[in-house]
Design a protein around this motif. Structure first.
Motif, PDB file in Angstrom:
ATOM      1  N   ILE A   1     161.864  31.766  26.536  1.00  0.00           N
ATOM      2  CA  ILE A   1     162.189  33.014  25.757  1.00  0.00           C
ATOM      3  C   ILE A   1     161.336  34.155  26.524  1.00  0.00           C
ATOM      4  N   ILE A   2     160.232  33.845  26.757  1.00  0.00           N
ATOM      5  CA  ILE A   2     159.456  35.024  27.523  1.00  0.00           C
ATOM      6  C   ILE A   2     160.021  35.387  29.060  1.00  0.00           C
TER       7      ILE A   2
ATOM      8  N   GLU B   1     170.444  38.904  22.897  1.00  0.00           N
ATOM      9  CA  GLU B   1     169.362  39.544  23.802  1.00  0.00           C
ATOM     10  C   GLU B   1     168.180  39.883  23.439  1.00  0.00           C
ATOM     11  N   PRO B   2     167.255  38.907  23.939  1.00  0.00           N
ATOM     12  CA  PRO B   2     165.803  38.899  23.584  1.00  0.00           C
ATOM     13  C   PRO B   2     165.207  40.219  23.807  1.00  0.00           C
TER      14      PRO B   2
ATOM     15  N   TYR C   1     158.177  34.517  15.606  1.00  0.00           N
ATOM     16  CA  TYR C   1     159.325  34.869  15.715  1.00  0.00           C
ATOM     17  C   TYR C   1     159.986  35.609  17.042  1.00  0.00           C
ATOM     18  N   LEU C   2     161.212  35.812  17.106  1.00  0.00           N
ATOM     19  CA  LEU C   2     161.863  36.489  18.399  1.00  0.00           C
ATOM     20  C   LEU C   2     162.733  37.778  17.800  1.00  0.00           C
ATOM     21  N   LEU C   3     162.302  38.976  18.167  1.00  0.00           N
ATOM     22  CA  LEU C   3     163.256  40.071  17.986  1.00  0.00           C
ATOM     23  C   LEU C   3     164.337  40.351  18.972  1.00  0.00           C
ATOM     24  N   ALA C   4     165.595  40.088  18.423  1.00  0.00           N
ATOM     25  CA  ALA C   4     166.617  40.171  19.423  1.00  0.00           C
ATOM     26  C   ALA C   4     167.836  40.936  18.986  1.00  0.00           C
ATOM     27  N   TRP C   5     168.652  41.497  19.883  1.00  0.00           N
ATOM     28  CA  TRP C   5     170.111  41.938  19.592  1.00  0.00           C
ATOM     29  C   TRP C   5     170.833  40.760  19.176  1.00  0.00           C
TER      30      TRP C   5
ATOM     31  N   LYS D   1     175.960  42.112  15.582  1.00  0.00           N
ATOM     32  CA  LYS D   1     175.956  43.513  16.254  1.00  0.00           C
ATOM     33  C   LYS D   1     174.826  44.186  15.639  1.00  0.00           C
ATOM     34  N   ALA D   2     173.638  43.639  15.586  1.00  0.00           N
ATOM     35  CA  ALA D   2     172.508  44.324  14.978  1.00  0.00           C
ATOM     36  C   ALA D   2     171.119  43.634  15.379  1.00  0.00           C
ATOM     37  N   LEU D   3     170.024  44.239  15.212  1.00  0.00           N
ATOM     38  CA  LEU D   3     168.667  43.846  15.547  1.00  0.00           C
ATOM     39  C   LEU D   3     168.362  42.577  14.417  1.00  0.00           C
ATOM     40  N   ARG D   4     168.069  41.567  14.866  1.00  0.00           N
ATOM     41  CA  ARG D   4     167.579  40.714  14.008  1.00  0.00           C
ATOM     42  C   ARG D   4     166.125  39.881  14.369  1.00  0.00           C
ATOM     43  N   HIS D   5     165.624  39.352  13.349  1.00  0.00           N
ATOM     44  CA  HIS D   5     164.502  38.243  13.616  1.00  0.00           C
ATOM     45  C   HIS D   5     164.833  36.890  13.574  1.00  0.00           C
TER      46      HIS D   5
END
Length: 124
Positions: free
Chosen positions: A44-45, A72-73, A84-88, A93-97
């Motif tokens: 992920i990083i 899209e991380p 948690y990963l914050l990603a599009w 079609k939204a920002l999600r955790h």
């Protein structure tokens, strides 16, 4: 973090500078994090650093069937003893955790995205 930077090679320092703002520890209670979640962090990083799209199977909290997500991380954070990963999310079609312990079949896609104006610090 300054002590870590002091002993790194130049290329490693550059990498650390690139991802430093994309990793946050918000809160925790000192419980052990599962091996599954920590095994996903390097992939992920690196994807955050490279702006590389990831594909994964995600198990929701509702317990429904796993869904394939293409994301899209943006950043990772640790809160309440979970990563948690914050990603599009391209599906929503939204920002999600995304909780790392609910991910399966995480893979890099060799497809890339333009950097977002969104960042982890603003979101948290």
């Amino acid at each position: 973090m300054l002590k870590v930077r002091a002993v790194l090679r130049g290329s490693d320092k550059d990498f650390l500078e690139k991802i430093d703002a994309a990793i946050q520890v918000v809160s925790g209670h000192g419980r052990k994090v599962g091996n599954h979640a920590t095994a996903l962090l390097p992939v992920i990083i690196q994807s955050i650093s490279d702006h590389e799209i990831l594909s994964l199977q995600y198990n929701s909290a509702a317990g429904t069937a796993p869904e394939t997500r293409t994301i899209e991380p943006i950043g990772v954070f640790y809160r309440d003893d979970k990563w948690y990963l914050l990603a599009w999310c391209q599906l929503r079609k939204a920002l999600r955790h995304f909780r790392l312990d609910r991910m399966a079949q995480l893979r890099r896609t060799s497809r890339f995205f333009e950097a977002h104006s969104l960042d982890l610090q603003t979101h948290l």
